[in-house]
Design an enzyme around this catalytic site. Structure first.
Site, PDB file in Angstrom:
ATOM      1  N   GLY A   1       1.174  -0.948  -0.104  1.00  0.00           N
ATOM      2  CA  GLY A   1      -0.472   0.173   0.627  1.00  0.00           C
ATOM      3  C   GLY A   1       0.770   1.132  -0.058  1.00  0.00           C
TER       4      GLY A   1
ATOM      5  N   GLU B   1       0.295 -24.050   3.086  1.00  0.00           N
ATOM      6  CA  GLU B   1       1.282 -23.621   2.199  1.00  0.00           C
ATOM      7  C   GLU B   1       2.340 -24.151   3.021  1.00  0.00           C
ATOM      8  OE1 GLU B   1      -0.462 -20.278  -0.178  1.00  0.00           O
ATOM      9  OE2 GLU B   1       0.775 -19.596   1.283  1.00  0.00           O
TER      10      GLU B   1
ATOM     11  N   ASP C   1      -3.103  -3.712   5.881  1.00  0.00           N
ATOM     12  CA  ASP C   1      -3.640  -4.406   7.193  1.00  0.00           C
ATOM     13  C   ASP C   1      -4.192  -3.200   8.622  1.00  0.00           C
ATOM     14  OD1 ASP C   1      -3.359  -6.475   5.614  1.00  0.00           O
ATOM     15  OD2 ASP C   1      -1.139  -7.333   6.326  1.00  0.00           O
TER      16      ASP C   1
ATOM     17  N   ALA D   1      -2.407  -8.178  -0.676  1.00  0.00           N
ATOM     18  CA  ALA D   1      -1.848  -7.206  -1.063  1.00  0.00           C
ATOM     19  C   ALA D   1      -2.664  -6.696  -2.503  1.00  0.00           C
ATOM     20  CB  ALA D   1      -0.260  -7.915  -2.086  1.00  0.00           C
TER      21      ALA D   1
END
Length: 426
Positions: free
Chosen positions: A17, A173, A302, A318
């Site tokens: 950002g 992941e 965030d 993102a």
């Protein structure tokens, strides 16, 4: 700072950002100062691949100064912000310096949240920085090294047990990649242990993994993890973390390596501003992403609680941060030009993606859902696209292709500490 007639915009944080806002604002007749406590911009979506020895740190991080060097009206400063004086319109740093601003953008991201159990952090590190990733990589690889020396069968089983707490995208992941590391990459490297006996346990307090996806994709992901050898434990809340392992209610799960992927909390921006915040510490921003009562202070990424049209919260990903960065840049540009401000910020979802190992993934774009190898290639192309610079795109693509074809991961380096805790005599 040198006095200037140009409108001074200070941006705290050079994540997705903050960087997007800086690049868009730099086109105007303004003066910009970007402050970050680290000298690099980090591609966090691939941070877990550094933690699991798939990628090197240099492949997912870039010097902030280099990224902004072509903009002569942008100054980059390395420093840690400790507060904001909204009355004096200054940003306070840890060395007692203060930087004045005309407009402030706070894009400071998030940190780990242990739900009031901060004592667990030394035993269950989270994954937010390069330092976190290299620490986790060291712990994972060191567990195999210590097991190679260990004569006691029970202790060897503990060393070869990896517990991941939290089954969001990061947890899934991590679990899938650790399982592949043990079952495929390392299986020929040791003589006293069989790395395929490693136990990877993914723990989720909720009823299913990947709660942000539809139930059918969540079920597919769980099946794919199971086929990789991951043990999925849903509906189980962790009651204790320690050196021995984790406790699930009354059950003790012995594990030498515990990884935290269960929750995050926003930076202390709400405290700096004295602004209202949600339970995670995110500032309850106005529709134009300004902090309540502070029209010259924007909060994005965030750190911001931004509701969507359907009553949900803009996710901490993102694409959302980049959209917010562009919106804030457009709003500030319009203000300085005396033009009407853009309409209230509206998040446009680009879909959800998660990968399960090196051959499967799930993709939910709303209008289409993908799973399996096609989804994995889609996931890979999307992530390579968002990387910065041709060199990094090529390096990551070649690393993934090599891992895909051979199963070998070249970044298996143990750093930062001596791993030989104890070696049997003789």
């Amino acid at each position: 700072m040198t006095p200037s007639d140009h409108h001074h915009i200070v941006i705290i944080g050079a994540g997705f950002g903050g960087l997007e806002a800086a690049r868009n604002l730099a086109k105007g007749d303004v003066r910009i100062t970007v402050i970050d406590r680290r000298n690099h911009h980090l591609f966090q979506p691939l941070l877990y691949q550094v933690a699991t020895a798939s990628l090197a740190t240099s492949e997912i991080a870039w010097p902030i100064r280099s990224l902004l060097s072509r903009f002569e009206n942008v100054t980059t400063l390395l420093g840690t912000v400790t507060g904001v004086n909204t009355q004096a319109k200054t940003v306070l740093l840890d060395d007692a310096r203060a930087i004045a601003y005309d407009t402030l953008i706070i894009a400071t991201g998030a940190r780990h949240a242990y739900f009031g159990n901060d004592a667990w952090e030394p035993y269950a590190p989270g994954l937010k920085t390069l330092e976190d990733a290299t620490t986790i990589r060291r712990r994972i690889l060191a567990a195999f090294e210590q097991a190679e020396w260990e004569p006691d069968a029970a202790e060897r089983r503990r060393l070869l047990t990896f517990a991941i707490i939290g089954a969001g995208p990061t947890g899934v992941e991590l679990a899938g990649t650790i399982a592949e590391l043990a079952h495929e990459t390392l299986r020929r490297d040791f003589r006293n242990i069989d790395t395929r006996e490693a136990r990877v346990v993914l723990v989720e307090a909720g009823p299913r993994i990947l709660a942000g996806f539809t139930e059918d994709l969540s079920a597919y992901a769980e099946g794919a993890l199971t086929r990789l050898g991951v043990e999925v434990r849903t509906g189980k809340a962790v009651s204790q973390c320690g050196e021995a392992g984790i406790e699930l209610g009354e059950e003790l799960l012995p594990a030498a390596t515990i990884l935290w992927a269960a929750g995050v909390a926003a930076s202390p921006a709400a405290e700096w501003l004295g602004a209202p915040a949600d339970r995670a510490g995110r500032v309850l921003v106005a529709p134009d992403l300004t902090a309540p009562g502070h029209p010259d202070v924007f909060v994005i990424g965030d750190t911001a609680h931004v509701p969507t049209a359907d009553g949900k919260i803009v996710p901490g990903v993102a694409p959302a941060a980049k959209q917010e960065g562009r919106y804030v840049a457009d709003t500030i540009t319009a203000r300085l030009a005396g033009k009407p401000a853009p309409k209230a910020f509206a998040y446009r979802s680009d879909g959800n993606l998660a990968t399960i190992g090196k051959r499967a993934a799930i993709v939910d774009l709303g209008w289409i859902k993908l799973k399996g190898r096609l989804a994995w290639w889609t996931w890979g192309i999307a992530h390579v696209y968002f990387l910065i610079g041709l060199r990094n795109r090529l390096a990551v693509a070649m690393s993934w292709l090599w891992i895909y074809l051979t199963g070998q991961r070249s970044a298996r380096l143990i750093t930062q500490a001596d791993v030989a805790k104890r070696r049997p005599e003789g």
